[in-house]
Design a protein around this motif. Structure first.
Motif, mmCIF file in Angstrom:
data_model
loop_
_atom_site.group_PDB
_atom_site.id
_atom_site.type_symbol
_atom_site.label_atom_id
_atom_site.label_comp_id
_atom_site.label_asym_id
_atom_site.label_seq_id
_atom_site.Cartn_x
_atom_site.Cartn_y
_atom_site.Cartn_z
ATOM 1 N N ARG A 112 2.179 -5.010 4.956
ATOM 2 C CA ARG A 112 3.566 -4.572 4.753
ATOM 3 C C ARG A 112 3.618 -3.189 4.134
ATOM 4 O O ARG A 112 2.909 -2.900 3.174
ATOM 5 C CB ARG A 112 4.304 -5.552 3.848
ATOM 6 N N GLU A 113 4.467 -2.362 4.677
ATOM 7 C CA GLU A 113 4.635 -1.008 4.173
ATOM 8 C C GLU A 113 5.945 -0.829 3.408
ATOM 9 O O GLU A 113 6.186 0.218 2.836
ATOM 10 C CB GLU A 113 4.593 -0.004 5.333
ATOM 11 N N ASP A 114 6.788 -1.855 3.387
ATOM 12 C CA ASP A 114 8.100 -1.733 2.761
ATOM 13 C C ASP A 114 8.111 -2.108 1.284
ATOM 14 O O ASP A 114 9.131 -1.962 0.622
ATOM 15 C CB ASP A 114 9.127 -2.579 3.514
ATOM 16 N N ARG A 115 6.987 -2.571 0.758
ATOM 17 C CA ARG A 115 6.893 -2.949 -0.658
ATOM 18 C C ARG A 115 5.534 -2.533 -1.196
ATOM 19 O O ARG A 115 4.552 -2.458 -0.460
ATOM 20 C CB ARG A 115 7.010 -4.482 -0.818
ATOM 21 N N ASP A 132 0.373 1.573 -2.197
ATOM 22 C CA ASP A 132 1.381 1.749 -1.160
ATOM 23 C C ASP A 132 0.629 1.732 0.168
ATOM 24 O O ASP A 132 -0.096 2.667 0.480
ATOM 25 C CB ASP A 132 2.086 3.087 -1.382
ATOM 26 N N GLU A 134 1.697 2.069 3.084
ATOM 27 C CA GLU A 134 2.198 3.000 4.093
ATOM 28 C C GLU A 134 1.318 4.247 4.129
ATOM 29 O O GLU A 134 0.910 4.699 5.181
ATOM 30 C CB GLU A 134 3.643 3.400 3.813
#
Length: 158
Positions: A112-115, A132, A134
């Motif tokens: 997951r890149e949103d958290r 992170d 992302e």
């Protein structure tokens, strides 16, 4: 009571990176405490604070040994650490988190890149590291903030 997870794997039985192994996905081989190990990303996702802000936990400062950090966290009452250990896994250290990021960058894992995701390496009484996924950046933040954690497992390679 949890079922005891596999503890070792034969080198000849290791799959390609990104393939199933030990209840998760084989990330990579790495060295820890003088032995070669296989890092496995488990499918579970945990959420919660790292621990109590302002409390330094002895034994949770390793940049490489996430299992030792997670055990120290659990003994101090960290809920996400206890949950990770119940899965026969642990929260990755800074090193192990960067190995996850490298496998993601190689297209072998989806993370997951949103958290932001907690790592088990403590920075101080007030903060711990998180990553992170992302961009792969490491940060430190207040232990009381809620973040995700992706448990991993590490098998001794024989």
């Amino acid at each position: 009571m949890t079922k005891q997870a596999q503890q070792t794997v034969l080198a000849a039985e290791l799959p390609e990176r990104g393939q199933p192994l030990g209840g998760g996905v084989f990330v990579t081989r790495y060295w820890l405490n003088g032995g070669e190990r296989a890092l496995i990303l488990l499918p579970d996702e945990l959420s919660g604070p790292w621990g109590e802000y302002g409390v330094e936990i002895k034994g949770a400062g390793s940049y490489s040994d996430g299992e030792a950090n997670t055990r120290a966290m659990a003994e101090a009452g960290s809920v996400i650490a206890v949950k990770a250990l119940e899965l026969d896994g642990f929260i990755p250290s800074c090193l192990e988190g960067q190995l996850l990021m490298a496998a993601k960058a190689d297209g072998l894992l989806e993370l997951r890149e949103d958290r932001y995701h907690w790592l088990s390496t403590q920075r101080s009484a007030h903060g711990a590291y998180y990553v992170d996924f992302e961009g792969g950046w490491l940060y430190t933040g207040a232990k009381g903030h809620e973040r995700l954690a992706r448990p991993v497992r590490s098998l001794i390679i024989q």
